[in-house]
Design a protein around this motif. Structure first.
Motif, PDB file in Angstrom:
ATOM      1  N   PHE A  62       0.700  -1.319  -0.198  1.00  0.00           N
ATOM      2  CA  PHE A  62      -0.052  -0.041  -0.229  1.00  0.00           C
ATOM      3  C   PHE A  62       0.867   1.327   0.142  1.00  0.00           C
ATOM      4  O   PHE A  62       0.395   2.335  -0.740  1.00  0.00           O
ATOM      5  N   ARG A  63       1.907   1.200   0.451  1.00  0.00           N
ATOM      6  CA  ARG A  63       2.956   2.417   0.887  1.00  0.00           C
ATOM      7  C   ARG A  63       3.438   2.646  -0.718  1.00  0.00           C
ATOM      8  O   ARG A  63       3.542   3.844  -1.024  1.00  0.00           O
ATOM      9  N   ILE A  64       4.093   1.458  -1.106  1.00  0.00           N
ATOM     10  CA  ILE A  64       4.507   1.904  -2.472  1.00  0.00           C
ATOM     11  C   ILE A  64       3.488   2.229  -3.672  1.00  0.00           C
ATOM     12  O   ILE A  64       3.761   3.016  -4.442  1.00  0.00           O
ATOM     13  N   CYS A  65       2.388   1.527  -3.354  1.00  0.00           N
ATOM     14  CA  CYS A  65       1.359   1.982  -4.539  1.00  0.00           C
ATOM     15  C   CYS A  65       0.818   3.337  -4.306  1.00  0.00           C
ATOM     16  O   CYS A  65       0.545   3.991  -5.420  1.00  0.00           O
ATOM     17  N   CYS A  71       3.365   9.989  -7.752  1.00  0.00           N
ATOM     18  CA  CYS A  71       4.384  10.432  -8.545  1.00  0.00           C
ATOM     19  C   CYS A  71       3.638  10.225 -10.168  1.00  0.00           C
ATOM     20  O   CYS A  71       3.971  11.016 -11.000  1.00  0.00           O
ATOM     21  N   ALA A  72       3.086   9.354 -10.319  1.00  0.00           N
ATOM     22  CA  ALA A  72       2.634   8.994 -11.741  1.00  0.00           C
ATOM     23  C   ALA A  72       1.371  10.073 -12.094  1.00  0.00           C
ATOM     24  O   ALA A  72       1.723  10.548 -13.332  1.00  0.00           O
ATOM     25  N   VAL A  73       0.577  10.205 -11.418  1.00  0.00           N
ATOM     26  CA  VAL A  73      -0.520  11.384 -11.644  1.00  0.00           C
ATOM     27  C   VAL A  73       0.040  12.648 -11.506  1.00  0.00           C
ATOM     28  O   VAL A  73      -0.233  13.353 -12.427  1.00  0.00           O
ATOM     29  N   PHE A 153       6.224   2.852 -15.928  1.00  0.00           N
ATOM     30  CA  PHE A 153       5.335   2.046 -16.573  1.00  0.00           C
ATOM     31  C   PHE A 153       3.826   2.569 -16.538  1.00  0.00           C
ATOM     32  O   PHE A 153       3.020   2.449 -17.544  1.00  0.00           O
ATOM     33  N   LEU A 154       3.421   3.059 -15.450  1.00  0.00           N
ATOM     34  CA  LEU A 154       1.826   3.595 -15.219  1.00  0.00           C
ATOM     35  C   LEU A 154       1.578   4.990 -15.772  1.00  0.00           C
ATOM     36  O   LEU A 154       0.396   5.429 -15.919  1.00  0.00           O
ATOM     37  N   ILE A 155       2.517   5.745 -15.851  1.00  0.00           N
ATOM     38  CA  ILE A 155       2.160   7.198 -16.377  1.00  0.00           C
ATOM     39  C   ILE A 155       1.358   7.180 -17.429  1.00  0.00           C
ATOM     40  O   ILE A 155       0.448   7.924 -17.398  1.00  0.00           O
ATOM     41  N   PHE A 208      -3.428   3.162  -9.084  1.00  0.00           N
ATOM     42  CA  PHE A 208      -3.433   2.618  -7.637  1.00  0.00           C
ATOM     43  C   PHE A 208      -3.780   1.047  -7.982  1.00  0.00           C
ATOM     44  O   PHE A 208      -3.222   0.038  -7.467  1.00  0.00           O
ATOM     45  N   VAL A 209      -5.003   0.653  -8.676  1.00  0.00           N
ATOM     46  CA  VAL A 209      -5.302  -0.719  -8.872  1.00  0.00           C
ATOM     47  C   VAL A 209      -4.505  -1.354  -9.657  1.00  0.00           C
ATOM     48  O   VAL A 209      -4.135  -2.600  -9.460  1.00  0.00           O
ATOM     49  N   PHE A 210      -3.838  -0.798 -10.669  1.00  0.00           N
ATOM     50  CA  PHE A 210      -2.630  -1.442 -11.530  1.00  0.00           C
ATOM     51  C   PHE A 210      -1.480  -1.728 -10.770  1.00  0.00           C
ATOM     52  O   PHE A 210      -1.213  -2.865 -10.807  1.00  0.00           O
ATOM     53  N   ALA A 211      -1.296  -1.025  -9.760  1.00  0.00           N
ATOM     54  CA  ALA A 211       0.163  -1.141  -9.025  1.00  0.00           C
ATOM     55  C   ALA A 211      -0.231  -2.305  -8.061  1.00  0.00           C
ATOM     56  O   ALA A 211       0.733  -2.810  -7.662  1.00  0.00           O
ATOM     57  N   LEU A 212      -1.389  -2.219  -7.520  1.00  0.00           N
ATOM     58  CA  LEU A 212      -1.578  -3.343  -6.498  1.00  0.00           C
ATOM     59  C   LEU A 212      -1.255  -4.804  -7.145  1.00  0.00           C
ATOM     60  O   LEU A 212      -0.806  -5.699  -6.202  1.00  0.00           O
ATOM     61  N   GLY A 213      -1.457  -5.135  -8.440  1.00  0.00           N
ATOM     62  CA  GLY A 213      -1.284  -6.280  -8.659  1.00  0.00           C
ATOM     63  C   GLY A 213       0.016  -6.397  -9.616  1.00  0.00           C
ATOM     64  O   GLY A 213       0.274  -7.398 -10.152  1.00  0.00           O
ATOM     65  N   PHE A 214       1.029  -5.431  -9.400  1.00  0.00           N
ATOM     66  CA  PHE A 214       2.403  -5.461 -10.174  1.00  0.00           C
ATOM     67  C   PHE A 214       3.255  -6.814  -9.612  1.00  0.00           C
ATOM     68  O   PHE A 214       3.311  -6.974  -8.417  1.00  0.00           O
TER      69      PHE A 214
END
Length: 275
Positions: A62-65, A71-73, A153-155, A208-214
């Motif tokens: 959760f902290r990393i996400c 940062c990405a937004v 990757f998520l930007i 955030f949702v994408f990052a949870l499943g990385f």
């Protein structure tokens, strides 16, 4: 019931069937594992909630996400602003920078960051040869490398809802504010940013949702030292093996994502998040 009224159901039927077969059926199988392996009951959920190791992985994830989302937004907002309101040349360059990353696999990007950030990578080699540092900086096999790789990757995924929200704005509002003496900075912070807030929320939710499943990026750039939920599930199922516990963690993660989506949809309508 006339045929015209049945058209939407007929058109959506194959999609609903595909989603059910591709997502719902496997998820029900995972739920079954969580309450039947190694023995029937909900003991695996109790272990997933009470185990200090699993708790630390959830907190780290959760902290990393959250950091990656911020940062990405933030980066996507600046990129989307240039893409929507820049000159034609700026728009073309920005559009290429947004689209080209989609043609590069996540695995290639992760190893590219390793080549840049490792102790013998390009960045450390250049800094040492220039005399700026005497010892290589540790930029991989830690959370810094994971955050950087995931943000990169998520930007592009965050750019589209923000750009869509920016394109839907009424220019007459800015002209009226300019006519009343507001400065460019005042217009940006007091009018432009609040009016694009639904797009920001949509981008944040998507990231955030994408990052949870990385899985790939944290596994390569984290080097096993910054384990996230997806990697923990992989370890529990394929290396322990502890299929019941891995399935229970998966179900808890899915429930959290579902609650997050419901909360976001109650706060902001989907059409506003997409502009």
């Amino acid at each position: 019931m006339t045929f015209d009224k049945l058209k939407p159901a007929l058109l959506l039927g194959p999609l609903v069937l595909f989603l059910g077969l591709a997502y719902l059926v496997p998820f029900l199988g995972v739920m079954q594992w969580s309450v039947t392996l190694p023995q029937p009951g909900f003991s695996q959920y109790g272990k997933a909630v009470s185990d200090p190791l699993i708790q630390s992985v959830f907190i780290r994830t959760f902290r990393i996400c959250l950091i990656v989302t911020i940062c990405a937004v933030a980066a996507a907002y600046a990129i989307a602003y240039v893409w929507v309101r820049g000159t034609p040349a700026q728009r073309l360059v920005t559009e290429l920078c947004i689209l080209i990353p989609f043609w590069i696999s996540v695995l290639t990007r992760a190893f590219g960051w390793v080549a840049l950030l490792s102790n013998r990578g390009l960045i450390n080699t250049w800094l040492q040869s220039a005399g700026i540092i005497s010892e290589p900086l540790t930029m991989v096999r830690n959370e810094f490398g994971v955050v950087l790789g995931m943000t990169h990757f998520l930007i592009p995924f965050a750019v589209f809802p923000i750009a869509s929200a920016m394109r839907s704005l009424d220019e007459r509002v800015f002209l009226a504010a300019r006519g009343m003496g507001a400065s460019r900075l005042r217009i940006f912070w007091s009018i432009f940013v609040p009016m694009t807030l639904p797009g920001i929320l949509g981008a944040g939710l998507t990231v955030f949702v994408f990052a949870l499943g990385f899985f790939i990026t944290p596994a390569i750039l984290g080097g096993g030292r910054s384990v996230m939920i997806a990697e923990l599930i992989y370890l529990r199922i394929f290396q322990s093996p502890d299929w019941g516990l891995g399935a229970a963690i998966s179900v808890l993660l899915m429930l959290f994502v579902g609650l997050l989506l419901i909360l976001m949809l109650r706060l902001v309508r989907p059409n506003r998040m997409l502009g």
